[in-house]
Design a protein around this motif. Sequence first.
Motif, PDB file in Angstrom:
ATOM      1  N   MET A  45       2.662   6.537  -6.620  1.00 56.45           N
ATOM      2  CA  MET A  45       0.944   7.613  -7.316  1.00 56.45           C
ATOM      3  C   MET A  45       1.718   8.673  -7.238  1.00 56.45           C
ATOM      4  O   MET A  45       1.123   9.668  -7.985  1.00 56.45           O
ATOM      5  CB  MET A  45      -0.391   7.041  -6.781  1.00 56.45           C
ATOM      6  CG  MET A  45      -1.497   6.234  -6.672  1.00 56.45           C
ATOM      7  SD  MET A  45      -2.103   5.555  -5.419  1.00 56.45           S
ATOM      8  CE  MET A  45      -3.796   6.905  -6.437  1.00 56.45           C
ATOM      9  N   MET A  46       1.764   9.054  -5.910  1.00 61.92           N
ATOM     10  CA  MET A  46       2.537  10.529  -5.868  1.00 61.92           C
ATOM     11  C   MET A  46       3.704  11.163  -6.509  1.00 61.92           C
ATOM     12  O   MET A  46       3.497  12.061  -7.240  1.00 61.92           O
ATOM     13  CB  MET A  46       3.053  10.819  -4.257  1.00 61.92           C
ATOM     14  CG  MET A  46       2.161  10.794  -3.330  1.00 61.92           C
ATOM     15  SD  MET A  46       1.116  11.982  -4.028  1.00 61.92           S
ATOM     16  CE  MET A  46       1.528  12.978  -3.601  1.00 61.92           C
TER      17      MET A  46
ATOM     18  N   LEU B  91      12.700  12.310  -4.441  1.00 67.25           N
ATOM     19  CA  LEU B  91      13.160  11.917  -3.207  1.00 67.25           C
ATOM     20  C   LEU B  91      12.355  11.728  -1.874  1.00 67.25           C
ATOM     21  O   LEU B  91      12.762  11.006  -0.992  1.00 67.25           O
ATOM     22  CB  LEU B  91      14.712  12.951  -3.139  1.00 67.25           C
ATOM     23  CG  LEU B  91      15.473  12.778  -3.939  1.00 67.25           C
ATOM     24  CD1 LEU B  91      16.344  13.844  -4.056  1.00 67.25           C
ATOM     25  CD2 LEU B  91      15.727  11.143  -4.190  1.00 67.25           C
ATOM     26  N   LYS B  92      11.338  12.922  -1.118  1.00 68.17           N
ATOM     27  CA  LYS B  92      11.041  13.109  -0.019  1.00 68.17           C
ATOM     28  C   LYS B  92      10.037  12.315  -0.479  1.00 68.17           C
ATOM     29  O   LYS B  92      10.366  11.513   1.033  1.00 68.17           O
ATOM     30  CB  LYS B  92       9.981  14.392  -0.164  1.00 68.17           C
ATOM     31  CG  LYS B  92       9.890  14.444   1.866  1.00 68.17           C
ATOM     32  CD  LYS B  92       8.916  16.111   1.871  1.00 68.17           C
ATOM     33  CE  LYS B  92       8.623  16.506   3.064  1.00 68.17           C
ATOM     34  NZ  LYS B  92       8.053  18.017   2.922  1.00 68.17           N
ATOM     35  N   GLN B  93       9.452  11.388  -1.114  1.00 70.09           N
ATOM     36  CA  GLN B  93       8.242  10.482  -0.799  1.00 70.09           C
ATOM     37  C   GLN B  93       9.387   9.286  -0.713  1.00 70.09           C
ATOM     38  O   GLN B  93       8.505   7.895   0.042  1.00 70.09           O
ATOM     39  CB  GLN B  93       8.012  10.569  -2.597  1.00 70.09           C
ATOM     40  CG  GLN B  93       7.092  10.493  -2.771  1.00 70.09           C
ATOM     41  CD  GLN B  93       6.124  11.671  -2.227  1.00 70.09           C
ATOM     42  OE1 GLN B  93       4.900  10.689  -1.969  1.00 70.09           O
ATOM     43  NE2 GLN B  93       5.377  12.911  -1.692  1.00 70.09           N
TER      44      GLN B  93
ATOM     45  N   GLY C  61       0.582  -1.542  -0.068  1.00 69.85           N
ATOM     46  CA  GLY C  61      -0.024  -0.332  -0.238  1.00 69.85           C
ATOM     47  C   GLY C  61       0.740   1.647  -0.371  1.00 69.85           C
ATOM     48  O   GLY C  61       0.363   2.111  -0.736  1.00 69.85           O
ATOM     49  N   GLU C  62       1.805   0.931   0.693  1.00 67.39           N
ATOM     50  CA  GLU C  62       3.068   2.487   0.798  1.00 67.39           C
ATOM     51  C   GLU C  62       3.846   2.616  -0.168  1.00 67.39           C
ATOM     52  O   GLU C  62       3.743   3.576  -0.420  1.00 67.39           O
ATOM     53  CB  GLU C  62       3.294   1.782   2.371  1.00 67.39           C
ATOM     54  CG  GLU C  62       4.381   3.805   2.297  1.00 67.39           C
ATOM     55  CD  GLU C  62       5.513   3.608   3.228  1.00 67.39           C
ATOM     56  OE1 GLU C  62       6.398   4.126   4.002  1.00 67.39           O
ATOM     57  OE2 GLU C  62       4.918   2.634   3.631  1.00 67.39           O
TER      58      GLU C  62
ATOM     59  N   ILE D 160       3.237  14.124  -9.299  1.00 71.24           N
ATOM     60  CA  ILE D 160       4.587  15.145  -8.898  1.00 71.24           C
ATOM     61  C   ILE D 160       4.968  16.066 -10.608  1.00 71.24           C
ATOM     62  O   ILE D 160       5.635  16.592 -10.799  1.00 71.24           O
ATOM     63  CB  ILE D 160       5.393  14.742  -7.959  1.00 71.24           C
ATOM     64  CG1 ILE D 160       5.883  15.017  -6.545  1.00 71.24           C
ATOM     65  CG2 ILE D 160       7.368  15.538  -8.401  1.00 71.24           C
ATOM     66  CD1 ILE D 160       6.543  14.165  -5.824  1.00 71.24           C
ATOM     67  N   LEU D 161       5.559  14.242 -11.379  1.00 70.40           N
ATOM     68  CA  LEU D 161       5.696  14.979 -12.513  1.00 70.40           C
ATOM     69  C   LEU D 161       4.629  14.940 -13.759  1.00 70.40           C
ATOM     70  O   LEU D 161       5.147  16.339 -14.649  1.00 70.40           O
ATOM     71  CB  LEU D 161       6.007  13.449 -13.182  1.00 70.40           C
ATOM     72  CG  LEU D 161       7.526  12.446 -12.708  1.00 70.40           C
ATOM     73  CD1 LEU D 161       7.904  11.218 -13.676  1.00 70.40           C
ATOM     74  CD2 LEU D 161       8.857  13.576 -12.692  1.00 70.40           C
ATOM     75  N   ILE D 162       3.266  14.771 -13.584  1.00 67.47           N
ATOM     76  CA  ILE D 162       2.769  15.624 -14.302  1.00 67.47           C
ATOM     77  C   ILE D 162       1.966  17.221 -13.883  1.00 67.47           C
ATOM     78  O   ILE D 162       2.300  17.598 -14.746  1.00 67.47           O
ATOM     79  CB  ILE D 162       1.168  14.910 -13.760  1.00 67.47           C
ATOM     80  CG1 ILE D 162       0.846  12.937 -14.801  1.00 67.47           C
ATOM     81  CG2 ILE D 162      -0.217  15.422 -14.445  1.00 67.47           C
ATOM     82  CD1 ILE D 162      -0.206  12.181 -14.227  1.00 67.47           C
TER      83      ILE D 162
END
Length: 332
Positions: free
Chosen positions: A43-44, A106-108, A36-37, A48-50
């Motif tokens: 997805m995040m 990187l934060k993800q 799940g994580e 971000i790229l979009i």
Amino acid sequence: MTSNITNDMLETPASISGQILKKLDHVADYFKDNAGELLWNLMMIAAILILAKLALYLISRGTKSAMQKQMYHRSEKQGKRIDTMMTLLRSAARYVVYFIAILLILKQFNLFESMKGLIVTAGVGSFAIGFGAQSLVKDVVTGFFMMFENQFSVGDYIKTDNFEGTVEATAMRVTYLRTFKGEQVIIPNGTISRVVNYSRGDNVAIITVSTSYEADTQKIMQLIEQAVKQYASENMDVIKEPPVVQGITAFESSSVQISVMCKVHSMKQWQVERGMRLAVKEMFDKSGVAFPYQRIVKMDYTPEKKLTNDDIPKGKEKKDKIPEWANIEDDE
């Protein structure tokens, strides 16, 4: 407790394939426990790229719209300035958006804090990175000052130390030139030390006419003046001030050099120079005046008769053929 340790120590080491399978099992268990994580992080990252692509699209569309609006192009100088600022803004925004997107990605994965601590603690590594990026920093800083000082704008025809052409775009790090041959030259801003801008202010068209020494110089100057003034009257849209015959500017080995100068509008000097040369040539042809040019004269050479022993005078005959001024006595 002791028996368990002994049993573990006595276990037979697994083979290479067994070790790999064991590691794969650990990875599969990790993905299974944190599916799940991981899915959320992916997805995040996609979001971000979009968003980064959307931001770049909006910035590109906004700058392009500003470059096409008539209200920002009321004069040629203002239009070039706006075009330059928009291309520079587009380039700077691209770097900022990419940098922020990388930090968020990187934060993800919780790598931002680790990298921040690594950069702070690794002083030698930071120095090496800074030394390696010295050229990049120089390009960016030089480009910023060139734009701030308005040394040139998009659409200007400039000449740098090694290249010459029309400025197509300016970026934070490089400048794009288009040469007369259609070649695109990408120049790092840090390498530009001198700029000649042909698009700022009026230019001067100068031609030099070669005439022969035998010709009547006063008459030749009158013909040249008549030719260039007639050309100027037919091309007032590119000429700012009437052409002036400067007179004799140099004596060459086989010609007399007469110069003509004319003040023209920006970037029209080459067109006017070609036009004045053609006008002078047509006037000289009409008046029967010839241009000096190098001539090669070919002369037929017939060698004299080769002397033989019978042709050499002897005895009294020799003395008779010796001139009196030679003052040579006969030994016989």
